[in-house]
Motif scaffolding. Structure first.
Motif, PDB file in Angstrom:
ATOM      1  N   ASP A  15       0.829  -1.211   0.000  1.00  0.00           N
ATOM      2  CA  ASP A  15       0.000   0.000   0.000  1.00  0.00           C
ATOM      3  C   ASP A  15       0.862   1.259   0.000  1.00  0.00           C
ATOM      4  OD1 ASP A  15      -2.319  -1.439  -0.068  1.00  0.00           O
ATOM      5  OD2 ASP A  15      -2.819  -1.187   2.059  1.00  0.00           O
ATOM      6  N   LEU A  16       1.937   1.243   0.802  1.00  0.00           N
ATOM      7  CA  LEU A  16       2.807   2.415   0.851  1.00  0.00           C
ATOM      8  C   LEU A  16       3.523   2.630  -0.483  1.00  0.00           C
ATOM      9  CD1 LEU A  16       4.468   2.382   4.396  1.00  0.00           C
ATOM     10  CD2 LEU A  16       2.874   4.055   3.473  1.00  0.00           C
ATOM     11  N   LEU A  17       3.952   1.537  -1.119  1.00  0.00           N
ATOM     12  CA  LEU A  17       4.592   1.654  -2.432  1.00  0.00           C
ATOM     13  C   LEU A  17       3.610   2.194  -3.465  1.00  0.00           C
ATOM     14  CD1 LEU A  17       6.791  -1.562  -2.705  1.00  0.00           C
ATOM     15  CD2 LEU A  17       7.578   0.805  -2.726  1.00  0.00           C
ATOM     16  N   LYS A  18       2.376   1.721  -3.411  1.00  0.00           N
ATOM     17  CA  LYS A  18       1.359   2.214  -4.344  1.00  0.00           C
ATOM     18  C   LYS A  18       1.108   3.702  -4.109  1.00  0.00           C
ATOM     19  CE  LYS A  18      -3.350   1.355  -6.015  1.00  0.00           C
ATOM     20  NZ  LYS A  18      -4.584   0.538  -5.844  1.00  0.00           N
ATOM     21  N   GLY A  19       0.997   4.107  -2.841  1.00  0.00           N
ATOM     22  CA  GLY A  19       0.797   5.519  -2.522  1.00  0.00           C
ATOM     23  C   GLY A  19       1.971   6.367  -2.972  1.00  0.00           C
ATOM     24  N   CYS A  20       3.181   5.819  -2.806  1.00  0.00           N
ATOM     25  CA  CYS A  20       4.388   6.528  -3.222  1.00  0.00           C
ATOM     26  C   CYS A  20       4.407   6.731  -4.728  1.00  0.00           C
ATOM     27  CB  CYS A  20       5.614   5.743  -2.778  1.00  0.00           C
ATOM     28  SG  CYS A  20       7.188   6.515  -3.204  1.00  0.00           S
ATOM     29  N   ARG A  21       4.079   5.695  -5.486  1.00  0.00           N
ATOM     30  CA  ARG A  21       4.080   5.794  -6.950  1.00  0.00           C
ATOM     31  C   ARG A  21       3.013   6.779  -7.437  1.00  0.00           C
ATOM     32  NH1 ARG A  21       5.007  -0.120  -6.660  1.00  0.00           N
ATOM     33  NH2 ARG A  21       7.178  -0.486  -7.233  1.00  0.00           N
ATOM     34  N   LEU A  22       1.840   6.741  -6.804  1.00  0.00           N
ATOM     35  CA  LEU A  22       0.783   7.692  -7.163  1.00  0.00           C
ATOM     36  C   LEU A  22       1.244   9.126  -6.902  1.00  0.00           C
ATOM     37  CD1 LEU A  22      -2.450   5.929  -5.825  1.00  0.00           C
ATOM     38  CD2 LEU A  22      -2.006   6.564  -8.204  1.00  0.00           C
ATOM     39  N   THR A  23       1.923   9.324  -5.777  1.00  0.00           N
ATOM     40  CA  THR A  23       2.418  10.657  -5.429  1.00  0.00           C
ATOM     41  C   THR A  23       3.467  11.118  -6.428  1.00  0.00           C
ATOM     42  OG1 THR A  23       2.034  10.180  -3.080  1.00  0.00           O
ATOM     43  CG2 THR A  23       3.434  12.056  -3.594  1.00  0.00           C
ATOM     44  N   GLN A  24       4.379  10.215  -6.791  1.00  0.00           N
ATOM     45  CA  GLN A  24       5.392  10.550  -7.800  1.00  0.00           C
ATOM     46  C   GLN A  24       4.737  10.944  -9.123  1.00  0.00           C
ATOM     47  OE1 GLN A  24       7.960   6.953  -7.644  1.00  0.00           O
ATOM     48  NE2 GLN A  24       9.619   8.438  -7.509  1.00  0.00           N
ATOM     49  N   GLU A  25       3.678  10.220  -9.483  1.00  0.00           N
ATOM     50  CA  GLU A  25       2.982  10.495 -10.750  1.00  0.00           C
ATOM     51  C   GLU A  25       2.353  11.888 -10.744  1.00  0.00           C
ATOM     52  OE1 GLU A  25      -0.834   8.695 -13.197  1.00  0.00           O
ATOM     53  OE2 GLU A  25       0.349   7.337 -11.949  1.00  0.00           O
ATOM     54  N   VAL A  26       1.741  12.243  -9.608  1.00  0.00           N
ATOM     55  CA  VAL A  26       1.128  13.568  -9.492  1.00  0.00           C
ATOM     56  C   VAL A  26       2.193  14.657  -9.576  1.00  0.00           C
ATOM     57  CG1 VAL A  26      -0.053  15.116  -7.891  1.00  0.00           C
ATOM     58  CG2 VAL A  26      -0.918  12.810  -8.225  1.00  0.00           C
ATOM     59  N   VAL A  27       3.334  14.442  -8.896  1.00  0.00           N
ATOM     60  CA  VAL A  27       4.427  15.414  -8.943  1.00  0.00           C
ATOM     61  C   VAL A  27       4.957  15.552 -10.366  1.00  0.00           C
ATOM     62  CG1 VAL A  27       6.775  15.915  -8.164  1.00  0.00           C
ATOM     63  CG2 VAL A  27       5.088  15.062  -6.533  1.00  0.00           C
ATOM     64  N   SER A  28       5.110  14.419 -11.058  1.00  0.00           N
ATOM     65  CA  SER A  28       5.621  14.429 -12.433  1.00  0.00           C
ATOM     66  C   SER A  28       4.699  15.197 -13.366  1.00  0.00           C
ATOM     67  CB  SER A  28       5.789  12.994 -12.929  1.00  0.00           C
ATOM     68  OG  SER A  28       6.190  12.969 -14.277  1.00  0.00           O
ATOM     69  N   LYS A  29       3.402  14.975 -13.239  1.00  0.00           N
ATOM     70  CA  LYS A  29       2.441  15.674 -14.101  1.00  0.00           C
ATOM     71  C   LYS A  29       2.417  17.166 -13.809  1.00  0.00           C
ATOM     72  CE  LYS A  29      -0.530  11.739 -15.125  1.00  0.00           C
ATOM     73  NZ  LYS A  29      -1.846  11.083 -14.966  1.00  0.00           N
ATOM     74  N   THR A  30       2.632  17.521 -12.537  1.00  0.00           N
ATOM     75  CA  THR A  30       2.687  18.934 -12.187  1.00  0.00           C
ATOM     76  C   THR A  30       3.901  19.595 -12.833  1.00  0.00           C
ATOM     77  OG1 THR A  30       1.572  18.526 -10.084  1.00  0.00           O
ATOM     78  CG2 THR A  30       2.794  20.574 -10.266  1.00  0.00           C
ATOM     79  N   SER A  31       5.007  18.866 -12.900  1.00  0.00           N
ATOM     80  CA  SER A  31       6.220  19.378 -13.536  1.00  0.00           C
ATOM     81  C   SER A  31       5.972  19.678 -15.010  1.00  0.00           C
ATOM     82  CB  SER A  31       7.363  18.371 -13.403  1.00  0.00           C
ATOM     83  OG  SER A  31       8.511  18.822 -14.083  1.00  0.00           O
ATOM     84  N   SER A  32       5.326  18.769 -15.715  1.00  0.00           N
ATOM     85  CA  SER A  32       5.057  18.989 -17.144  1.00  0.00           C
ATOM     86  C   SER A  32       3.995  20.063 -17.346  1.00  0.00           C
ATOM     87  CB  SER A  32       4.622  17.682 -17.815  1.00  0.00           C
ATOM     88  OG  SER A  32       3.423  17.192 -17.249  1.00  0.00           O
ATOM     89  N   LEU A  33       3.050  20.160 -16.391  1.00  0.00           N
ATOM     90  CA  LEU A  33       2.019  21.191 -16.469  1.00  0.00           C
ATOM     91  C   LEU A  33       2.634  22.576 -16.364  1.00  0.00           C
ATOM     92  CD1 LEU A  33      -1.197  21.429 -16.462  1.00  0.00           C
ATOM     93  CD2 LEU A  33      -0.966  21.780 -14.010  1.00  0.00           C
TER      94      LEU A  33
END
Length: 207
Positions: A15-33
């Motif tokens: 669960d923590l790994l899944k939450g971590c990956r989701l968080t990384q994805e949100v951060v990554s999309k914010t960077s491209s935005l």
């Protein structure tokens, strides 16, 4: 009993790994935005943050039930209790990242290329720090935790300097532009995210 607890700890890790990956994805999309505003990607960030929130709430409730049912003691109890706190930190990181993304909808056309590049680089650094902090906690890896903490603290220092420079520039101007206020908010949010990653890494018991 031992096998059951091992199964519960494995689910905790997953669960923590899944939450971590989701968080990384949100951060990554914010960077491209940041580099090119896109309404669809903005919605993806909002939806991703909702997923992080739902996962963190469900995981916290599940872990609370595990503690109540199995009444673990010692290091196992400490690890599970700390995991609940790590979930809270990941949720806060997701909220801060979504706040940055939302603020960009009104700022994107006004922000200078220099600041775009700087903040985009910050968000890329944050992806690595978020990952390192969570993995250091799951593995109880003191070396990786220290690496994440040092990187986070350095990023906070850079954000503080940028804020100071912007505030000094605003003092010399007759009025403060709305874009500058939002930019200060974004830089503060980046620093706050870095602080959250420090909190996660500090749950490693032997640092």
């Amino acid at each position: 009993m031992i096998m059951e607890m091992e199964r519960e700890v494995k689910k905790l890790n997953d669960d923590l790994l899944k939450g971590c990956r989701l968080t990384q994805e949100v951060v990554s999309k914010t960077s491209s935005l940041l580099m090119r505003f896109d309404a669809r990607k903005m919605q993806e960030i909002i939806d991703g943050n909702k997923k992080i929130g739902a996962l963190c709430v469900a995981s916290r409730e599940y872990l609370a039930d595990v503690i109540k049912q199995y009444q673990p003691k010692g290091s196992v109890l400490t690890f599970i209790s700390s995991s609940i706190s790590v979930n809270i930190e990941l949720k806060q990181i997701g909220d801060l990242t979504a706040g940055i993304a939302e603020s960009l909808s009104s700022l994107n056309t006004d922000i200078s290329e220099r600041h775009k590049i700087n903040i985009s680089q910050f968000t890329k650094i944050l992806q690595n720090i978020v990952w390192d902090s969570v993995i250091s906690f799951l593995k109880q890896d003191a070396g990786l935790a220290k690496k994440a903490i040092l990187a986070s603290l350095e990023l906070k220092k850079i954000c503080s300097r940028m804020q100071g420079d912007l505030i000094e520039t605003n003092k010399k101007a007759e009025t403060t532009e709305r874009g500058e206020v939002i930019l200060l908010f974004i830089i503060q949010s980046v620093g706050d995210i870095a602080a959250r990653t420090v909190n996660i890494a500090q749950f490693v018991t032997n640092i």
